[in-house]
Design a protein around this motif. Structure first.
Motif, mmCIF file in Angstrom:
data_model
loop_
_atom_site.group_PDB
_atom_site.id
_atom_site.type_symbol
_atom_site.label_atom_id
_atom_site.label_comp_id
_atom_site.label_asym_id
_atom_site.label_seq_id
_atom_site.Cartn_x
_atom_site.Cartn_y
_atom_site.Cartn_z
ATOM 1 N N LEU A 251 -1.918 -9.479 -8.731
ATOM 2 C CA LEU A 251 -3.154 -8.955 -9.313
ATOM 3 C C LEU A 251 -3.590 -7.670 -8.619
ATOM 4 O O LEU A 251 -3.963 -6.682 -9.281
ATOM 5 C CB LEU A 251 -4.265 -9.999 -9.190
ATOM 6 C CG LEU A 251 -4.359 -11.064 -10.284
ATOM 7 C CD1 LEU A 251 -5.337 -12.162 -9.855
ATOM 8 C CD2 LEU A 251 -4.794 -10.456 -11.609
ATOM 9 N N MET A 252 -3.540 -7.663 -7.293
ATOM 10 C CA MET A 252 -3.961 -6.486 -6.543
ATOM 11 C C MET A 252 -3.030 -5.309 -6.809
ATOM 12 O O MET A 252 -3.475 -4.162 -6.953
ATOM 13 C CB MET A 252 -4.008 -6.812 -5.054
ATOM 14 C CG MET A 252 -5.035 -7.875 -4.676
ATOM 15 S SD MET A 252 -6.733 -7.368 -5.015
ATOM 16 C CE MET A 252 -6.995 -6.173 -3.697
ATOM 17 N N LEU A 253 -1.727 -5.583 -6.886
ATOM 18 C CA LEU A 253 -0.768 -4.514 -7.149
ATOM 19 C C LEU A 253 -0.962 -3.942 -8.549
ATOM 20 O O LEU A 253 -0.922 -2.721 -8.749
ATOM 21 C CB LEU A 253 0.664 -5.045 -6.984
ATOM 22 C CG LEU A 253 1.089 -5.426 -5.560
ATOM 23 C CD1 LEU A 253 2.450 -6.099 -5.583
ATOM 24 C CD2 LEU A 253 1.124 -4.192 -4.663
ATOM 25 N N GLU A 254 -1.182 -4.831 -9.531
ATOM 26 C CA GLU A 254 -1.378 -4.380 -10.909
ATOM 27 C C GLU A 254 -2.663 -3.561 -11.057
ATOM 28 O O GLU A 254 -2.766 -2.703 -11.932
ATOM 29 C CB GLU A 254 -1.426 -5.587 -11.844
ATOM 30 C CG GLU A 254 -0.100 -6.327 -11.971
ATOM 31 C CD GLU A 254 0.889 -5.629 -12.870
ATOM 32 O OE1 GLU A 254 0.502 -5.148 -13.939
ATOM 33 O OE2 GLU A 254 2.073 -5.562 -12.483
ATOM 34 N N SER A 255 -3.648 -3.857 -10.194
ATOM 35 C CA SER A 255 -4.908 -3.118 -10.257
ATOM 36 C C SER A 255 -4.818 -1.761 -9.567
ATOM 37 O O SER A 255 -5.776 -0.992 -9.583
ATOM 38 C CB SER A 255 -6.033 -3.938 -9.622
ATOM 39 O OG SER A 255 -5.841 -4.052 -8.217
ATOM 40 N N GLY A 256 -3.662 -1.484 -8.925
ATOM 41 C CA GLY A 256 -3.461 -0.202 -8.274
ATOM 42 C C GLY A 256 -3.721 -0.195 -6.780
ATOM 43 O O GLY A 256 -3.604 0.852 -6.133
ATOM 44 N N GLU A 257 -4.048 -1.351 -6.216
ATOM 45 C CA GLU A 257 -4.312 -1.418 -4.776
ATOM 46 C C GLU A 257 -3.002 -1.328 -3.996
ATOM 47 O O GLU A 257 -2.044 -2.035 -4.282
ATOM 48 C CB GLU A 257 -5.016 -2.737 -4.429
ATOM 49 C CG GLU A 257 -5.370 -2.878 -2.958
ATOM 50 C CD GLU A 257 -6.311 -1.798 -2.479
ATOM 51 O OE1 GLU A 257 -5.870 -1.009 -1.606
ATOM 52 O OE2 GLU A 257 -7.449 -1.732 -2.981
ATOM 53 N N LYS A 258 -2.961 -0.446 -3.012
ATOM 54 C CA LYS A 258 -1.755 -0.270 -2.200
ATOM 55 C C LYS A 258 -1.982 -0.563 -0.729
ATOM 56 O O LYS A 258 -1.024 -0.642 0.042
ATOM 57 C CB LYS A 258 -1.233 1.160 -2.352
ATOM 58 C CG LYS A 258 -0.789 1.496 -3.772
ATOM 59 C CD LYS A 258 -0.248 2.919 -3.872
ATOM 60 C CE LYS A 258 0.205 3.251 -5.281
ATOM 61 N NZ LYS A 258 0.727 4.644 -5.396
ATOM 62 N N ASN A 259 -3.224 -0.707 -0.319
ATOM 63 C CA ASN A 259 -3.541 -0.955 1.086
ATOM 64 C C ASN A 259 -3.215 -2.401 1.449
ATOM 65 O O ASN A 259 -3.831 -3.331 0.919
ATOM 66 C CB ASN A 259 -5.026 -0.683 1.333
ATOM 67 C CG ASN A 259 -5.383 -0.751 2.810
ATOM 68 O OD1 ASN A 259 -4.765 -1.479 3.569
ATOM 69 N ND2 ASN A 259 -6.387 0.006 3.210
ATOM 70 N N PRO A 260 -2.246 -2.646 2.356
ATOM 71 C CA PRO A 260 -1.869 -4.023 2.717
ATOM 72 C C PRO A 260 -3.038 -4.832 3.264
ATOM 73 O O PRO A 260 -3.133 -6.039 3.018
ATOM 74 C CB PRO A 260 -0.779 -3.831 3.781
ATOM 75 C CG PRO A 260 -0.247 -2.463 3.536
ATOM 76 C CD PRO A 260 -1.391 -1.655 3.052
ATOM 77 N N GLN A 261 -3.948 -4.168 4.003
ATOM 78 C CA GLN A 261 -5.092 -4.895 4.565
ATOM 79 C C GLN A 261 -5.999 -5.425 3.449
ATOM 80 O O GLN A 261 -6.478 -6.569 3.532
ATOM 81 C CB GLN A 261 -5.898 -3.985 5.501
ATOM 82 C CG GLN A 261 -5.301 -3.810 6.885
ATOM 83 C CD GLN A 261 -4.115 -2.849 6.888
ATOM 84 O OE1 GLN A 261 -3.955 -2.055 5.956
ATOM 85 N NE2 GLN A 261 -3.284 -2.918 7.916
ATOM 86 N N GLU A 262 -6.220 -4.630 2.431
ATOM 87 C CA GLU A 262 -7.076 -5.050 1.324
ATOM 88 C C GLU A 262 -6.415 -6.175 0.518
ATOM 89 O O GLU A 262 -7.079 -7.124 0.097
ATOM 90 C CB GLU A 262 -7.399 -3.868 0.417
ATOM 91 C CG GLU A 262 -8.324 -2.838 1.047
ATOM 92 C CD GLU A 262 -9.669 -3.428 1.422
ATOM 93 O OE1 GLU A 262 -10.207 -4.238 0.622
ATOM 94 O OE2 GLU A 262 -10.183 -3.101 2.514
ATOM 95 N N ILE A 263 -5.112 -6.024 0.301
ATOM 96 C CA ILE A 263 -4.393 -7.076 -0.432
ATOM 97 C C ILE A 263 -4.413 -8.373 0.363
ATOM 98 O O ILE A 263 -4.645 -9.456 -0.180
ATOM 99 C CB ILE A 263 -2.937 -6.633 -0.713
ATOM 100 C CG1 ILE A 263 -2.924 -5.377 -1.595
ATOM 101 C CG2 ILE A 263 -2.165 -7.767 -1.394
ATOM 102 C CD1 ILE A 263 -1.541 -4.789 -1.809
ATOM 103 N N ALA A 264 -4.186 -8.286 1.676
ATOM 104 C CA ALA A 264 -4.188 -9.469 2.539
ATOM 105 C C ALA A 264 -5.548 -10.145 2.532
ATOM 106 O O ALA A 264 -5.647 -11.383 2.491
ATOM 107 C CB ALA A 264 -3.790 -9.079 3.964
ATOM 108 N N LYS A 265 -6.605 -9.352 2.543
ATOM 109 C CA LYS A 265 -7.957 -9.905 2.530
ATOM 110 C C LYS A 265 -8.224 -10.661 1.230
ATOM 111 O O LYS A 265 -8.773 -11.773 1.241
ATOM 112 C CB LYS A 265 -8.974 -8.779 2.702
ATOM 113 C CG LYS A 265 -10.417 -9.244 2.754
ATOM 114 C CD LYS A 265 -11.357 -8.059 2.961
ATOM 115 C CE LYS A 265 -12.813 -8.518 2.981
ATOM 116 N NZ LYS A 265 -13.747 -7.382 3.164
#
Length: 328
Positions: A251-265
């Motif tokens: 979901l985070m990747l599809e939304s365009g998020e690339k920051n590992p810290q944000e995805i991990a959170k």
């Protein structure tokens, strides 16, 4: 404080805390006179317990009254609330009231608000089975409590093996302690591999086999897990946790998020370094497939809780999940 509230789903950790409290309060020679438990199936148990806790202890030590799995913080009749209001502030210093239950207290209830004024509250939540860092910390803390030394690799292997089953963790550490026979040398991964049944890791392997659509391997793992007496609901809990993690990452990747810290959170992952590997794992699955998998796993959980036979139920659903991941 004369009142204690212990709540949480980790029943083994909660039981250990009760034992520590009981040993601290009671004199062993007088425990049969001063220790009373009230199971939930008894009627009027709360009022009876409150009457009991007002009785001074006999002989040495204190008195402990334990309301087991009480629902007073989920629902509370007016007569019980009135009795709590009358009693809690005047409990004798040598008497103690313990309330335990698995679910979080309802903060809206007057009984909960009242008890919080007088009670020491401790929580015993289950660690999320996909929170590897927290599981490893729990292993290291338990190893200290059991007085056995293990290496960091051994701690990781134990975390994979037992997941969030605290009772199993202590049982496995006790085996390692007996094997070590008082040695100060940290027990390495070879020792742990020989002694510990690694079923959670196999459940994670089952999740991986389903993700890749490897039906034959998945069915073999199901048979092996049940053959090793692994509870079917624990298998499903591991699968739900793993696929939920994959879904959040996707979901985070599809939304365009690339920051590992944000995805991990967002995915409740303690170590952001895991994100790279999780990204590789979800490449082959579409977001829609991952969304479709969780309802099937929840259906499986419901079926097992309703008493469906474990092996055929798991086999049928695993085949369905593998076919979904294959896209057939």
């Amino acid at each position: 404080m004369p009142v204690y509230i212990y709540w949480g789903e980790d029943d083994y950790a909660l039981e250990k805390a009760v034992t520590i409290l009981r040993d601290r309060i009671l004199d062993p020679l007088w425990s049969s006179f001063n220790y009373t438990t009230f199971p939930p199936e008894q009627s009027n148990i709360i009022i009876e317990a409150l009457n009991q806790v007002m009785t001074p202890p006999f002989g040495n030590g204190g008195r402990l009254v334990w309301l087991v799995n009480t629902d007073v913080c989920q629902k509370c009749p007016d007569n019980v609330l009135a009795e709590l209001q009358r009693t809690l502030s005047v409990i004798p210093e040598s008497s103690f009231l313990l309330l335990t239950f698995p679910n979080k207290p309802d903060e809206r209830l007057k009984s909960t608000k009242l008890l919080k004024q007088f009670a020491k509250i401790e929580t015993f939540p289950l660690i999320s089975p996909w929170d590897k860092d927290a599981l490893v910390r729990a292993v290291n803390q338990a190893a200290i409590a059991v007085e056995v030394k293990i290496t960091s690799k051994s701690a990781e292997m134990l975390a994979d093996a037992v997941g969030n089953d605290t009772r199993l963790l202590y049982n496995e550490l006790e085996k390692i302690r007996l094997y070590a026979q008082g040695s100060n040398k940290p027990q390495d991964i070879d020792v742990v591999t020989q002694l510990v049944r690694n079923t959670t890791q196999n459940s994670l392997q089952l999740a991986a086999a389903i993700r890749t659509g490897d039906t034959a391997k998945a069915l073999t793992l199901v048979t092996e897990l049940l053959g090793a007496s692994e509870p079917s609901l624990r298998i499903v809990a591991t699968l739900i946790g793993q696929f939920r993690t994959w879904l959040w990452v996707k979901l985070m990747l599809e939304s365009g998020e690339k920051n590992p810290q944000e995805i991990a959170k967002a995915a409740e992952i303690g170590n952001p370094k895991r994100i790279y590997f999780l990204q590789q794992e979800v490449k082959s699955l579409s977001l829609q497939k991952l969304i479709s998998i969780l309802p099937l796993l929840l259906e499986l959980e419901v079926s097992l809780k309703q008493g469906s036979p474990e092996l055929p139920t798991l086999q049928t659903k695993v085949i369905e999940l593998c076919q979904l991941c294959q896209g057939t």
